[in-house]
Design an enzyme around this catalytic site. Structure first.
Site, PDB file in Angstrom:
ATOM      1  N   ASP A   1       0.831  -1.201   0.000  1.00 15.21           N
ATOM      2  CA  ASP A   1       0.000   0.000   0.000  1.00 15.21           C
ATOM      3  C   ASP A   1       0.864   1.248   0.000  1.00 15.21           C
ATOM      4  O   ASP A   1       2.009   1.248   0.476  1.00 15.21           O
ATOM      5  CB  ASP A   1      -0.978   0.002   1.185  1.00 15.21           C
ATOM      6  CG  ASP A   1      -0.295   0.036   2.533  1.00 15.21           C
ATOM      7  OD1 ASP A   1       0.633  -0.773   2.755  1.00 15.21           O
ATOM      8  OD2 ASP A   1      -0.680   0.871   3.386  1.00 15.21           O
TER       9      ASP A   1
ATOM     10  N   GLU B   1      -0.215  -1.019   5.749  1.00 17.89           N
ATOM     11  CA  GLU B   1       0.880  -0.611   6.638  1.00 17.89           C
ATOM     12  C   GLU B   1       0.844   0.881   6.889  1.00 17.89           C
ATOM     13  O   GLU B   1       1.153   1.339   7.998  1.00 17.89           O
ATOM     14  CB  GLU B   1       2.224  -1.029   6.024  1.00 17.89           C
ATOM     15  CG  GLU B   1       3.423  -0.902   6.954  1.00 17.89           C
ATOM     16  CD  GLU B   1       4.088   0.475   6.937  1.00 17.89           C
ATOM     17  OE1 GLU B   1       4.966   0.731   7.777  1.00 17.89           O
ATOM     18  OE2 GLU B   1       3.730   1.312   6.066  1.00 17.89           O
TER      19      GLU B   1
END
Length: 368
Positions: free
Chosen positions: A74, A137
């Site tokens: 991400d 994350e």
């Protein structure tokens, strides 16, 4: 274009901003690793109607002395971010530089992991190698938090090494520790009314300003307390740092604001109780005079939301991974990172992590 850049190009093309799905990017990685003889498992989870996916892949003989290589797919948002001169979702090579969202943080390292997997003959491995790629994350390591409890089931009879190499952008410096992160919302509820008669209401923005000032006082107190050990680990900020991220309140210039909310996050040192500052803020705001300057008697209410916690990391020194990185990089020092990684979540499974990777932290989350 080499295989390494082909993979990176495909990863950058996948729009994996944290509030979007990571499933397509993870399936891409799964297909490549499966084709190289790795055992692959995908963990799917729907978060507010969005499919989020984590990946675990491994090869080699079962055992406890192997190695995990880990990264997150991400990325932070790029829409409306000023300064972009190229398409954020297109990898561009120019003058020995690589452009595109996530090239530094941290799709570049993941592409390197797949390049390494391409060169490995899985049956020749005497020790296990495990790839762990996560989602979410950038929003508090939530993907790793969902993955860690499921790791034994996902791996089955597969290996669970006790050392992890997390390739965050460090310019190949080696970090064995990092701070955690705690985030929450503060909401001030006042009493609305016409701005010409302030005594009839309570201005939520004005009371929120008092609350922000009180949190600022706590930050000053935290900054005044540091140890020589923390100064060695975190040279620039050897204390718990506090940030006010967003604020919103009020509805019109000539109205008393009846609502104001702001977000707070702080990064606690890894050897301190992560919620200690949260509890301190709660106590100080509970004792705050919640009147505004234009109202002599009425008070606003201050509500503090539940905290999101991502743990810090403090891995032991002298591990075989540290020795190998030191030898290859000709490094001699190991310190603390100012940001948070999935390593704090891995620690819950008994996994010690080192953070070291390509790219510079100054370029992470930046345009181009």
């Amino acid at each position: 274009m080499t295989y390494l850049y082909e993979i990176l190009d495909e990863l950058v093309l996948a729009d994996t901003v944290s509030h979007k799905s990571s499933a397509t990017a993870m399936q891409l990685l799964a297909d490549h690793l499966d084709g190289r003889g790795f055992s692959v498992r995908l963990q799917h989870d729907d978060q507010e109607g969005v499919r989020k996916t984590n990946l675990v892949a491994w090869a080699g003989s079962p055992g406890q002395d192997g190695l995990i290589l880990s990264g997150h797919v991400d990325v932070v948002p790029f829409e409306d971010q000023p300064g972009w001169t190229r398409d954020p979702l297109r990898m561009t090579l120019e003058d020995d530089r690589i452009y595109g969202r996530g090239t530094s943080d941290m799709k570049g390292f993941i592409a390197q992991c797949l390049e390494a997997a391409r060169r490995i003959e899985p049956r020749s491995l005497e020790r296990p190698i495990v790839f762990i790629f996560t989602s979410d994350e950038e929003i508090g390591c939530q993907g790793a938090a969902r993955l860690v409890p499921e790791l034994p089931k996902l791996l089955g009879d597969g290996p669970l090494p006790r050392l992890a190499w997390i390739g965050e952008p460090t310019s190949f410096q080696v970090f064995h520790a990092h701070k955690g992160i705690v985030a929450f919302e503060v909401r001030v509820i006042g009493v609305g009314g016409h701005s010409s008669v302030p005594h009839t209401g309570v201005n939520a923005i004005a009371v929120a300003a008092k609350a922000i000032e009180e949190i600022g006082a706590i930050q000053r107190e935290l900054r005044a307390v540091s140890t020589s050990e923390h100064r060695a680990l975190y040279r620039d900020a050897p204390y718990t740092t506090v940030n006010l991220g967003t604020i919103a309140g009020g509805s019109a210039l000539n109205m008393i604001a009846d609502d104001c909310s702001f977000s707070v996050s702080y990064r606690p040192l890894p050897d301190l109780e992560p919620l200690a500052v949260y509890d301190q803020i709660r106590e100080r705001l509970a004792a705050l005079d919640a009147r505004d300057d234009g109202s002599s008697g009425r008070r606003a209410s201050i509500q503090i939301g539940e905290p999101m916690v991502a743990p810090g990391l403090r891995s032991p020194r002298g591990t075989p991974l540290e020795a190998a990185l030191f030898e290859f990089l000709e490094a001699k020092t190991c310190s603390g990172a100012p940001y948070c990684t999935d390593g704090g979540q891995f620690k819950r499974a008994g996994i010690d992590s080192l953070i070291c990777g390509p790219g510079d932290l100054d370029q992470a989350h930046q345009p181009d």
